[in-house]
Design a protein around this motif. Structure first.
Motif: not given
Length: 496
Positions: A356, A362-365, A398, A401-403, A405, A421
């Motif tokens: 993060k 990027f969005k990290f979940i 990626s 969509r820069k996400e 999980h 990804d």
């Protein structure tokens, strides 16, 4: 010199040692049993002889005391009483008949020599040669004394008048134990033969059993001899299917040989891969150097391009060697890190926070479904390295969509970590190849992103080294999800 001394030591087969040990053990046990039985049997024989002699003493002294009355013992009286078998007449009563038969039977026994003496020690009567001197005695005596060759039983008793109880003579009976010694020597011979047979048959039985039971050792010895001469030989000990120590030893040896063979193959593959992958950058650097030598020294543009290319290839070679070394170390985790343990949640949380920070775009979940602290058998740095490889690939591949999980969950006896990804994805025909060394889904893009195709190979080898699994699910254009499963070795009762 020490090696020569070891070679000079005589070789003795384990089968022969087993047979020899079995024979010696059987001999010792048989000796103990036979000596116990032999001693008991001979003591019984001796007791019977003593009892017979004591009975003869009682019978003869009583009869002589009754016959003589108040008179002195004389040879005629003794002959009349003891030597005349006519006393046992058929017309006598049954009680008298039994009495006289018992008396005459004791005298007619050739193994008992009877002697009668008067009160002064004068010999009045004898049925055989008397070895021992007469000793006056007031009571019956039965004892074992030393004879001419062997021990003998000697009984002495006073002869008392049945009328007034006065001593009118002495009785001495000697039993040279001829029958006893004959049985003793016969028994001794039988015991010796029995012991010889026990040693021979137990030795043969021990050798036969050792040949059958130790057969896997011969196979193990043959296998080890072949592998010692040539470690690259692909030979194994035949599996016997036996559920004993030797069956387990054969199985463990085959596992060790499999692992050794795998290490040899990995070493060969490592050398081959390194030589193959380094050939290109070395050729590029060599080409630029040769071009500079021919005509590029005085051309600033050519010189600048050649230096940049050489530095880029040198950097790539450095990264490649580092990754190859990481892969080589990953293939040895079973030996060096078998006892390492790690709390999974701490490492996942650390990697999540680090990514993060270094990838703010990027969005990290993180989906953490663990209900308690979980430990797995893996070295902490290796688990972190695996997650970094997966997360780094997720970032690299990626697209719009820069996400990313990251999931963490627990089954009954394992923990599962997922990294997903939403990027390029992998075609179905290439999913099974992503863990191969130097494999790149898009070679051109992978090289631009700085990849050598070793990251996933390192991750897979680390996971498998700790008895876990790593899988991938992907759809072209929709992204990929990598799942790691590691067995749990400890549960803490404390809940979150």
């Amino acid at each position: 010199m020490e090696g020569q001394e070891k070679k000079a030591r005589p070789f003795m087969s384990l089968k022969l040692k087993w047979a020899f040990g079995t024979a010696i053990g059987s001999l010792i046990i048989s000796l103990i049993v036979i000596i116990t039985i032999f001693s008991s049997f001979t003591n019984d024989l001796l007791s019977q002889e003593r009892s017979s002699l004591s009975h003869s003493l009682n019978t003869i002294t009583e009869q002589l005391g009754v016959t003589s009355g108040n008179q002195k013992l004389t040879t005629a009286t003794i002959n009349k009483t003891l030597a005349k078998r006519a006393l046992a007449q058929q017309n006598q009563s049954a009680e008298q008949d039994v009495y006289h038969r018992a008396l005459l039977q004791g005298l007619s026994d050739s193994h008992q020599n009877v002697a009668v003496f008067d009160p002064n020690g004068k010999l009045l009567f004898q049925t055989g040669k008397i070895v021992k001197n007469m000793h006056p005695t007031n009571a019956k005596q039965v004892q074992i004394e030393k004879g001419s060759h062997y021990k003998m039983i000697v009984g002495r008793a006073p002869i008392k008048s049945s009328t007034n109880g006065r001593v009118i003579g002495y009785l001495q009976i000697e039993n040279p134990l001829i029958n006893y010694h004959q049985r003793y020597h016969r028994l001794q011979l039988i015991v010796m033969l029995a012991l010889c047979l026990v040693v021979i048959f137990s030795g043969l039985l021990g050798y036969g059993l050792s040949y059958f039971l130790l057969r896997p050792l011969t196979d193990i010895q043959r296998t080890l001899a072949i592998v010692t001469k040539d470690p690259t030989k692909d030979v194994r000990t035949p599996e016997t299917g036996r559920n004993d120590e030797l069956g387990e030893l054969s199985h463990l040896l085959n596992e060790m040989l499999d692992r050794t063979q795998r290490y040899i193959d990995q070493q060969s593959q490592f050398v081959g891969d390194v030589s193959h992958e380094l050939r290109t950058p070395v050729a590029i650097i060599q080409g630029h150097m040769e071009m500079l030598e021919r005509r590029g020294k005085d051309d600033p543009k050519v010189l600048d391009d050649s230096i940049k290319a050489a530095l880029a290839e040198t950097s790539r070679m450095n990264n490649l060697v580092k990754e190859m070394l990481d892969l080589s170390r990953a293939e040895q985790v079973e030996i060096k890190f078998r006892d390492a343990t790690t709390k999974v949640e701490e490492v996942v949380q650390q990697v999540y926070n680090n990514f993060k920070m270094i990838h703010p775009d990027f969005k990290f979940i993180l989906d953490d479904d663990l209900r308690q602290d979980v430990e797995v058998n893996i070295y902490r740095d290796h688990l972190e390295q695996i997650l970094i490889i997966l997360c780094d690939n997720a970032v690299k591949y990626s697209t719009d969509r820069k996400e990313i999980h990251i999931s963490l969950s627990q089954n009954y006896n394992s923990v599962e970590i997922g990294v997903q990804d939403f990027g390029e994805g992998i075609a179905n025909d290439e999913v099974t190849k992503v863990f191969d060394r130097f494999y790149r889904v898009d070679k051109a893009r992978s090289r631009k992103k700085g990849g050598n195709g070793l990251g996933l190979s390192i991750a897979e080898r680390l996971v498998k080294g700790y008895h876990g699994t790593i899988t991938v699910e992907s759809q072209l254009g929709s992204g990929s999800i990598f799942r790691i499963t590691l067995p749990i070795i400890k549960h803490n009762v404390s809940t979150k």
